[in-house]
Design a protein around this motif. Structure first.
Motif, PDB file in Angstrom:
ATOM      1  N   HIS A  63     -69.353 -10.357   3.157  1.00 35.49           N
ATOM      2  CA  HIS A  63     -69.833 -10.144   1.789  1.00 35.49           C
ATOM      3  C   HIS A  63     -69.296 -11.218   0.839  1.00 35.49           C
ATOM      4  O   HIS A  63     -69.008 -10.934  -0.321  1.00 35.49           O
ATOM      5  CB  HIS A  63     -69.400  -8.762   1.302  1.00 35.49           C
ATOM      6  N   ALA A  64     -69.187 -12.430   1.344  1.00 35.04           N
ATOM      7  CA  ALA A  64     -68.628 -13.522   0.523  1.00 35.04           C
ATOM      8  C   ALA A  64     -69.440 -13.752  -0.742  1.00 35.04           C
ATOM      9  O   ALA A  64     -68.894 -14.158  -1.781  1.00 35.04           O
ATOM     10  CB  ALA A  64     -68.561 -14.811   1.340  1.00 35.04           C
ATOM     11  N   ASP A  65     -70.742 -13.455  -0.693  1.00 35.74           N
ATOM     12  CA  ASP A  65     -71.598 -13.728  -1.846  1.00 35.74           C
ATOM     13  C   ASP A  65     -71.242 -12.905  -3.072  1.00 35.74           C
ATOM     14  O   ASP A  65     -71.474 -13.345  -4.206  1.00 35.74           O
ATOM     15  CB  ASP A  65     -73.065 -13.509  -1.487  1.00 35.74           C
ATOM     16  N   PHE A  66     -70.663 -11.717  -2.880  1.00 39.14           N
ATOM     17  CA  PHE A  66     -70.283 -10.927  -4.057  1.00 39.14           C
ATOM     18  C   PHE A  66     -68.800 -10.554  -4.098  1.00 39.14           C
ATOM     19  O   PHE A  66     -68.328 -10.025  -5.101  1.00 39.14           O
ATOM     20  CB  PHE A  66     -71.149  -9.667  -4.188  1.00 39.14           C
ATOM     21  N   GLY A 128     -68.025 -12.185 -16.271  1.00 40.93           N
ATOM     22  CA  GLY A 128     -68.705 -10.933 -16.557  1.00 40.93           C
ATOM     23  C   GLY A 128     -70.016 -10.777 -15.811  1.00 40.93           C
ATOM     24  O   GLY A 128     -70.732  -9.791 -16.012  1.00 40.93           O
ATOM     25  N   GLU A 129     -70.337 -11.717 -14.925  1.00 41.50           N
ATOM     26  CA  GLU A 129     -71.588 -11.636 -14.164  1.00 41.50           C
ATOM     27  C   GLU A 129     -71.490 -10.525 -13.107  1.00 41.50           C
ATOM     28  O   GLU A 129     -70.508 -10.451 -12.367  1.00 41.50           O
ATOM     29  CB  GLU A 129     -71.866 -12.973 -13.476  1.00 41.50           C
ATOM     30  N   VAL A 130     -72.513  -9.697 -13.063  1.00 43.21           N
ATOM     31  CA  VAL A 130     -72.587  -8.659 -12.038  1.00 43.21           C
ATOM     32  C   VAL A 130     -73.121  -9.292 -10.756  1.00 43.21           C
ATOM     33  O   VAL A 130     -74.232  -9.829 -10.731  1.00 43.21           O
ATOM     34  CB  VAL A 130     -73.485  -7.492 -12.486  1.00 43.21           C
ATOM     35  N   LEU A 131     -72.329  -9.236  -9.701  1.00 41.69           N
ATOM     36  CA  LEU A 131     -72.669  -9.905  -8.445  1.00 41.69           C
ATOM     37  C   LEU A 131     -73.381  -8.996  -7.454  1.00 41.69           C
ATOM     38  O   LEU A 131     -74.146  -9.473  -6.611  1.00 41.69           O
ATOM     39  CB  LEU A 131     -71.388 -10.459  -7.799  1.00 41.69           C
ATOM     40  N   GLU A 132     -73.123  -7.694  -7.519  1.00 43.12           N
ATOM     41  CA  GLU A 132     -73.712  -6.769  -6.545  1.00 43.12           C
ATOM     42  C   GLU A 132     -73.603  -5.340  -7.054  1.00 43.12           C
ATOM     43  O   GLU A 132     -72.600  -4.956  -7.664  1.00 43.12           O
ATOM     44  CB  GLU A 132     -72.983  -6.886  -5.198  1.00 43.12           C
ATOM     45  N   VAL A 133     -74.638  -4.545  -6.797  1.00 44.61           N
ATOM     46  CA  VAL A 133     -74.619  -3.104  -7.045  1.00 44.61           C
ATOM     47  C   VAL A 133     -75.053  -2.442  -5.746  1.00 44.61           C
ATOM     48  O   VAL A 133     -76.138  -2.710  -5.234  1.00 44.61           O
ATOM     49  CB  VAL A 133     -75.567  -2.704  -8.190  1.00 44.61           C
ATOM     50  N   ARG A 134     -74.204  -1.587  -5.191  1.00 43.14           N
ATOM     51  CA  ARG A 134     -74.502  -0.958  -3.915  1.00 43.14           C
ATOM     52  C   ARG A 134     -73.820   0.403  -3.842  1.00 43.14           C
ATOM     53  O   ARG A 134     -72.912   0.685  -4.638  1.00 43.14           O
ATOM     54  CB  ARG A 134     -74.039  -1.847  -2.751  1.00 43.14           C
ATOM     55  N   PRO A 135     -74.220   1.279  -2.916  1.00 40.40           N
ATOM     56  CA  PRO A 135     -73.539   2.578  -2.795  1.00 40.40           C
ATOM     57  C   PRO A 135     -72.053   2.401  -2.541  1.00 40.40           C
ATOM     58  O   PRO A 135     -71.631   1.459  -1.861  1.00 40.40           O
ATOM     59  CB  PRO A 135     -74.241   3.218  -1.586  1.00 40.40           C
ATOM     60  N   ASP A 136     -71.267   3.287  -3.098  1.00 41.90           N
ATOM     61  CA  ASP A 136     -69.811   3.210  -2.938  1.00 41.90           C
ATOM     62  C   ASP A 136     -69.418   3.310  -1.461  1.00 41.90           C
ATOM     63  O   ASP A 136     -70.021   4.066  -0.692  1.00 41.90           O
ATOM     64  CB  ASP A 136     -69.162   4.355  -3.734  1.00 41.90           C
ATOM     65  N   ARG A 137     -68.423   2.543  -1.068  1.00 43.62           N
ATOM     66  CA  ARG A 137     -67.895   2.529   0.297  1.00 43.62           C
ATOM     67  C   ARG A 137     -68.995   2.236   1.326  1.00 43.62           C
ATOM     68  O   ARG A 137     -69.112   2.909   2.345  1.00 43.62           O
ATOM     69  CB  ARG A 137     -67.200   3.859   0.622  1.00 43.62           C
ATOM     70  N   SER A 138     -69.808   1.239   1.021  1.00 41.89           N
ATOM     71  CA  SER A 138     -70.900   0.877   1.931  1.00 41.89           C
ATOM     72  C   SER A 138     -70.736  -0.520   2.504  1.00 41.89           C
ATOM     73  O   SER A 138     -71.665  -1.039   3.131  1.00 41.89           O
ATOM     74  CB  SER A 138     -72.243   0.974   1.201  1.00 41.89           C
ATOM     75  N   THR A 139     -69.586  -1.147   2.296  1.00 39.61           N
ATOM     76  CA  THR A 139     -69.382  -2.478   2.853  1.00 39.61           C
ATOM     77  C   THR A 139     -69.242  -2.397   4.372  1.00 39.61           C
ATOM     78  O   THR A 139     -69.112  -1.316   4.949  1.00 39.61           O
ATOM     79  CB  THR A 139     -68.130  -3.138   2.261  1.00 39.61           C
ATOM     80  N   PHE A 140     -69.243  -3.542   5.020  1.00 37.26           N
ATOM     81  CA  PHE A 140     -69.153  -3.582   6.477  1.00 37.26           C
ATOM     82  C   PHE A 140     -67.880  -2.897   6.955  1.00 37.26           C
ATOM     83  O   PHE A 140     -67.900  -2.110   7.913  1.00 37.26           O
ATOM     84  CB  PHE A 140     -69.191  -5.044   6.948  1.00 37.26           C
ATOM     85  N   ALA A 141     -66.750  -3.181   6.314  1.00 35.39           N
ATOM     86  CA  ALA A 141     -65.468  -2.601   6.742  1.00 35.39           C
ATOM     87  C   ALA A 141     -65.466  -1.087   6.595  1.00 35.39           C
ATOM     88  O   ALA A 141     -64.935  -0.372   7.457  1.00 35.39           O
ATOM     89  CB  ALA A 141     -64.309  -3.217   5.952  1.00 35.39           C
TER      90      ALA A 141
END
Length: 462
Positions: A63-66, A128-141
Motif C-alpha cells: 500500500h505504498a501509494d497511500f 492535507g491530501e486524502v490519499l485513500e478511503v477504505r473499510p477499517d482494518r482492510s489492509t493486506f496485513a
C-alpha cells in the motif's frame, strides 16, 4: 519369570517388548489422528504467520501509494486539520486519530459513517491530501491477521485456534516419543535415503519435528489467548475484578461500560479494560480538543505511533494508547476531555505478573520482542512447520495401502491406551474445546474399528 499378554504366556523380556510395541502403536495411532486433524490448519497458520511477522514492511510495500509520503520538515498539520480533511472525504464521526510511527508515513483517521462499518482515511499530514478511503482494518496485513486467527470467517471459527493449539501440543509430545532413538542412529539427527524413498520423508519429518517441536509448543501456548473459550476465560481471570486495572492503579472516577478494545488497538491483557468517564462538565466548560490532547500525550512521553480514541459524548475521555515492539513502552493514558488531567496512566510495568508474562509471550509470538532476530527465528520455525506437514503427507502416501486410509494398527493389548488417554484427558481439561474434539475423535476411532472389524469378517467369510 513369565508374563501373560492376551492369554499367551511369554518370557519377561518378550513381554516387555510386546508392551513397548503396543505403547508405540497406541502413540503412533493418535499421532496420526492429531496430524490428520490439524496439519491442514497448521499450514495455513504457518504461512499467514510468516507473512504477518513482517506486517509493517509488507503493508508499506503493498500500500505504498497511500501509506508512504514525502516528509516536509516543519510543515506537519495539526491533528484537527487532518481530521477535518478526512471528514471532508468521508462524512461521519471521527472516532480515532493514529499518529504515524515515522515521518514518511501517512496519518490514519478512523471514521464512523452514519450507516455501515467504520472507514479508514489515510491523509498526507504535510499537505492535507486524502490519499485513500477504505473499510477499517482492510489492509493486506489486517487480512492476513484475520486469516491467521480464523477471525476472517466470523466469531465461531476462532474456536479452531484452541482446538488446533491443543492438538498441536499433543502432536509434538507424541512425535517426540516416536522420534526417541531407542538405540537407533539413523533418522535421529540425519536424513537417510533419497526423496524417492519413504525413509527419506520419515527422517525429514522426524528431524524437522524434533527441531521445530519446541517452537510449535511455544507458538501454540502463546496463541491460546486469542481463542474463544480458553482465551476469554484467562483474560477475565488475569484482569481481576476491574477488568485490567491492577490493584494500586484503580482511580476514583466513574467507569463507563465501554471497553478499550472497542475504541483502539490494545494489548491482549487490556482488551476488557473499561474506560473511565469524565465528570459531567460545568456550565461554560468545553473540550480541550484533539490538538491539546495530542500535545499532552507528547509531553507525557507517549511513544510515536500512538492512537487517540476521541470522546463521542459529554462524559467521554481522550484515550491515548501505544503498543510498540518495546514492551516497556506499552502505555495507556486517559485524559479528562475538559481539564486535560490524566485520569489513568498505565504502562507495562504496572501489569500484574500474569499479565506481563502473557504480554511477553504474545509480543514474542508476533515477532516483536527481540527485533529482526525474533522475526527470522520464527520465520524459520514457520517454514519448518510447513515442511513437517508436507513430509507427513508424502510419508503417509507412500506407506498407505492401496484403497485404504492407512490408519496405524491397533495395539494387541488395549491397555496400552490407558496412560495416553490420561494425558489426553488432562490436556482436554486445560483446553476445553480440545477436550471436546478429543471425544469426537475417540468416537470416530471406535466407529472406524467397528467398520474395519465388520469388513474383515466379511472378507474372511467370503
Amino acid at each position: 519369570m513369565t508374563d501373560t499378554t492376551n492369554g499367551v504366556t511369554l518370557p519377561e523380556a518378550a513381554a516387555r517388548r510386546a508392551k513397548a510395541s503396543d505403547l508405540y502403536r497406541a502413540v503412533w495411532r493418535w499421532h496420526f489422528f492429531a496430524g490428520l486433524l490439524v496439519l491442514p490448519f497448521m499450514i495455513t497458520i504457518a504461512v499467514t504467520g510468516a507473512i504477518y511477522l513482517f506486517r509493517a514492511d509488507v503493508d508499506q510495500f503493498v500500500h505504498a501509494d497511500f501509506m508512504r509520503v514525502t516528509p516536509v520538515e516543519g510543515q506537519g498539520l495539526a491533528p484537527s486539520r487532518i481530521i477535518e480533511a478526512a471528514l471532508a472525504a468521508q462524512p461521519g464521526t471521527a472516532v480515532k486519530f493514529t499518529d504515524p510511527a515515522a515521518d514518511n508515513l501517512s496519518t490514519e483517521i478512523t471514521v464512523q459513517p452514519e450507516s455501515g462499518g467504520r472507514m479508514a482515511v489515510f491523509v498526507n499530514q504535510y499537505t492535507g491530501e486524502v490519499l485513500e478511503v477504505r473499510p477499517d482494518r482492510s489492509t493486506f496485513a489486517w487480512t492476513v491477521r484475520y486469516l491467521h486467527s480464523f477471525r476472517y470467517f466470523g466469531p465461531n471459527p476462532r474456536m479452531l485456534i484452541e482446538i488446533v493449539g491443543g492438538w498441536s501440543i499433543l502432536l509434538t509430545l507424541t512425535g517426540i516419543y516416536l522420534w526417541w532413538p531407542r538405540g537407533r542412529k539413523g533418522g535421529v539427527v540425519s536424513v537417510r535415503g533419497t526423496p524417492g524413498r519413504r525413509v527419506f520423508w520419515r527422517d525429514t519429518h522426524a528431524v524437522t519435528g524434533i527441531i521445530a517441536g519446541g517452537f510449535i509448543v511455544f507458538l501454540s501456548v502463546t496463541g491460546m489467548p486469542w481463542s474463544s473459550v480458553w482465551g476469554a476465560k484467562v483474560n477475565q481471570w488475569a484482569n481481576g475484578s476491574n477488568f485490567g486495572y491492577p490493584s494500586g492503579l484503580r482511580v476514583d472516577v466513574p467507569m463507563s461500560d465501554e471497553h478499550l478494545d472497542h475504541v483502539a488497538k490494545t494489548s491482549w491483557s487490556l482488551e476488557q479494560a473499561r474506560i473511565p468517564e469524565t465528570a459531567p462538565p460545568r456550565e461554560g466548560m468545553s473540550s480541550i480538543g484533539v490538538d491539546a490532547a495530542a500535545g499532552i500525550f507528547k509531553e507525557m512521553g507517549l511513544h510515536r505511533g500512538y492512537s487517540i480514541a476521541l470522546p463521542r459524548q459529554a462524559t467521554g475521555v481522550f484515550s491515548g494508547s501505544v503498543y510498540p515492539n518495546d514492551l516497556s513502552q506499552q502505555r495507556v493514558i486517559h485524559l479528562d476531555q475538559y481539564t486535560g488531567q490524566p485520569l489513568l496512566d498505565m504502562s507495562y510495568a504496572e501489569y500484574g505478573p500474569l499479565g506481563r508474562w502473557l504480554e511477553f509471550g504474545i509480543n514474542t509470538h508476533m515477532g516483536q520482542t527481540f527485533g529482526a532476530l525474533n522475526q527470522i527465528v520464527l520465520l524459520v520455525a514457520c517454514i519448518g512447520i510447513v515442511l513437517l506437514a508436507v513430509s507427513a503427507a508424502v510419508m503417509w502416501w507412500k506407506r498407505r495401502p492401496s484403497g485404504s486410509l492407512g490408519v496405524p494398527p491397533l495395539p494387541s493389548d488395549r491397555r496400552a491406551f490407558t496412560g495416553l488417554f490420561i494425558i489426553l484427558v488432562i490436556g482436554g481439561i486445560i483446553f476445553p474445546l480440545t477436550g471436546l474434539s478429543l471425544l469426537v475423535m475417540l468416537a470416530l476411532d471406535l466407529l472406524w474399528q467397528k467398520l474395519s472389524a465388520a469388513r474383515d469378517a466379511r472378507a474372511f467369510q467370503s
